[in-house]
Design a protein around this motif. Sequence first.
Motif, PDB file in Angstrom:
ATOM      1  N   VAL A 212       0.841  -1.201   0.000  1.00 34.37           N
ATOM      2  CA  VAL A 212       0.000   0.000   0.000  1.00 34.37           C
ATOM      3  C   VAL A 212       0.876   1.250   0.000  1.00 34.37           C
ATOM      4  O   VAL A 212       0.666   2.195  -0.774  1.00 34.37           O
ATOM      5  CB  VAL A 212      -0.948   0.005   1.216  1.00 34.37           C
ATOM      6  CG1 VAL A 212      -1.780   1.288   1.236  1.00 34.37           C
ATOM      7  CG2 VAL A 212      -1.859  -1.218   1.188  1.00 34.37           C
ATOM      8  N   VAL A 213       1.875   1.260   0.879  1.00 32.85           N
ATOM      9  CA  VAL A 213       2.803   2.399   0.943  1.00 32.85           C
ATOM     10  C   VAL A 213       3.571   2.516  -0.369  1.00 32.85           C
ATOM     11  O   VAL A 213       3.754   3.619  -0.906  1.00 32.85           O
ATOM     12  CB  VAL A 213       3.768   2.232   2.128  1.00 32.85           C
ATOM     13  CG1 VAL A 213       4.854   3.307   2.083  1.00 32.85           C
ATOM     14  CG2 VAL A 213       3.013   2.307   3.443  1.00 32.85           C
ATOM     15  N   ILE A 214       4.017   1.371  -0.895  1.00 35.16           N
ATOM     16  CA  ILE A 214       4.761   1.394  -2.156  1.00 35.16           C
ATOM     17  C   ILE A 214       3.883   1.936  -3.282  1.00 35.16           C
ATOM     18  O   ILE A 214       4.330   2.746  -4.110  1.00 35.16           O
ATOM     19  CB  ILE A 214       5.270  -0.019  -2.498  1.00 35.16           C
ATOM     20  CG1 ILE A 214       6.240  -0.495  -1.413  1.00 35.16           C
ATOM     21  CG2 ILE A 214       5.949  -0.043  -3.865  1.00 35.16           C
ATOM     22  CD1 ILE A 214       6.608  -1.958  -1.513  1.00 35.16           C
ATOM     23  N   ALA A 215       2.622   1.515  -3.312  1.00 36.47           N
ATOM     24  CA  ALA A 215       1.695   2.014  -4.335  1.00 36.47           C
ATOM     25  C   ALA A 215       1.524   3.525  -4.234  1.00 36.47           C
ATOM     26  O   ALA A 215       1.427   4.232  -5.239  1.00 36.47           O
ATOM     27  CB  ALA A 215       0.347   1.319  -4.208  1.00 36.47           C
ATOM     28  N   GLY A 216       1.501   4.036  -2.970  1.00 39.41           N
ATOM     29  CA  GLY A 216       1.399   5.486  -2.791  1.00 39.41           C
ATOM     30  C   GLY A 216       2.580   6.216  -3.404  1.00 39.41           C
ATOM     31  O   GLY A 216       2.417   7.237  -4.085  1.00 39.41           O
ATOM     32  N   HIS A 217       3.781   5.698  -3.188  1.00 42.09           N
ATOM     33  CA  HIS A 217       4.981   6.290  -3.791  1.00 42.09           C
ATOM     34  C   HIS A 217       4.918   6.214  -5.319  1.00 42.09           C
ATOM     35  O   HIS A 217       5.307   7.160  -6.016  1.00 42.09           O
ATOM     36  CB  HIS A 217       6.236   5.569  -3.287  1.00 42.09           C
ATOM     37  CG  HIS A 217       6.634   5.939  -1.899  1.00 42.09           C
ATOM     38  ND1 HIS A 217       7.238   7.137  -1.585  1.00 42.09           N
ATOM     39  CD2 HIS A 217       6.506   5.269  -0.726  1.00 42.09           C
ATOM     40  CE1 HIS A 217       7.480   7.194  -0.289  1.00 42.09           C
ATOM     41  NE2 HIS A 217       7.042   6.065   0.268  1.00 42.09           N
ATOM     42  N   VAL A 218       4.433   5.082  -5.837  1.00 45.17           N
ATOM     43  CA  VAL A 218       4.335   4.918  -7.292  1.00 45.17           C
ATOM     44  C   VAL A 218       3.368   5.931  -7.887  1.00 45.17           C
ATOM     45  O   VAL A 218       3.667   6.580  -8.903  1.00 45.17           O
ATOM     46  CB  VAL A 218       3.893   3.477  -7.640  1.00 45.17           C
ATOM     47  CG1 VAL A 218       3.465   3.382  -9.102  1.00 45.17           C
ATOM     48  CG2 VAL A 218       5.022   2.491  -7.361  1.00 45.17           C
TER      49      VAL A 218
END
Length: 395
Positions: A212-218
């Motif tokens: 979820v956090v990684i998707a936010g950065h993406v």
Amino acid sequence: MLIDKIKILCHQFSGEIIADRHYLHRHPELSFHEQGTADYIKKRLTQMNIPWQTSAGNGVIGTITGNKPSSIAVALRADIDALPINEENNVPYKSENEGIMHACGHDVHTASLLGVARIAQALKDDFGGQIKLIFQPAEEKYPGGAKAMVEEGLLNHPGLVAVIGQHTMPELEAGKVGLKPGRYMASNDELYITIKGRGGHGAQPHLNIDPVVIAGHVIIALQQIVSRMANPAMPTVLSIGKLTAAGSTNIIPEEVYLEGTLRTLDETWRKEVHAHINKIVKGISESMGATSDVKIQGFPGVENNEDLTAQVFQYAIEYLGKENVSTLNIWMAGEDFGEFSRLADSCYYRLGVGNTARGINSSLHTPTFDVDEQNVFNMSSGLMAYIALRRLANK
């Protein structure tokens, strides 16, 4: 005069054209499922003694050959599929298929082209060459019907000089049309991104790889393509419209799924953006311990041939009057008509269908979309027939 003949015939056939539209509007079918619509088109062409063939599944191509000697051809395109929208209009011709509606005017396009067929068939002694009537399936859904029709040889006619398409425009009053030479519509890419981490308890994030956090950065990083990589003079849109993370208040999911759209007006830049998206998603995911998968699919943009569009502009002025023909701005919507325009001289123009005084002004792809039938069908078939016959005469 040719204009007078066409206008008389257009008026004469307007009742039949509207009847066709009502039938099609009552019986909409989704992309790749237009069998009933195709059968109706075949029936009408057969009644007019126009030979036809099938293409790309539910596509139909009719051919009208003029009686004067000529080897050139003009193709006229109408899309035939509908949308997964539940109609809210209270009209006698309301959709009878639950959750499906002609909310983009494809019923208007198809009925108009059947009207062109009637007019051209009645005027075979007035022209030479061929008019190809393209009833294209699956415009609304990838991979679309245009590409399949091209791959089956639709554009292989050695004398093909033009492909003409029209599309409803509720912002433009009925009786008017709009055109734009050169780049007109954006490429339309669908983005599907999966980020796979390691799920677990929300209270133990150090044991997990949080997608979820990684998707936010993406998502944030992808926006930099538009704001920091794109030439400000080149319209570019990149939007993420769907994020699915099947976790909970205290559950970090295994993976996150993103969907979005990319629109631009330059094919070289489009390919560069594809590379940027892949690089950004992979780079961020791997740097944070996750893996990723990116799928991009879509259609090229629509580019109107400059010379042909100038001719169509003049033909429209001749038929409708200068006050009813306007120059449009670019439109960032997508259309698989671009599969035709990248391979053949093409012109895609907009057909006014609105009537503000009567409250007919709902946007495309809405449950209340409708058209000012009387003022649309008094001219839509006639104008397209006139464009085709004028182009065939201009050797």
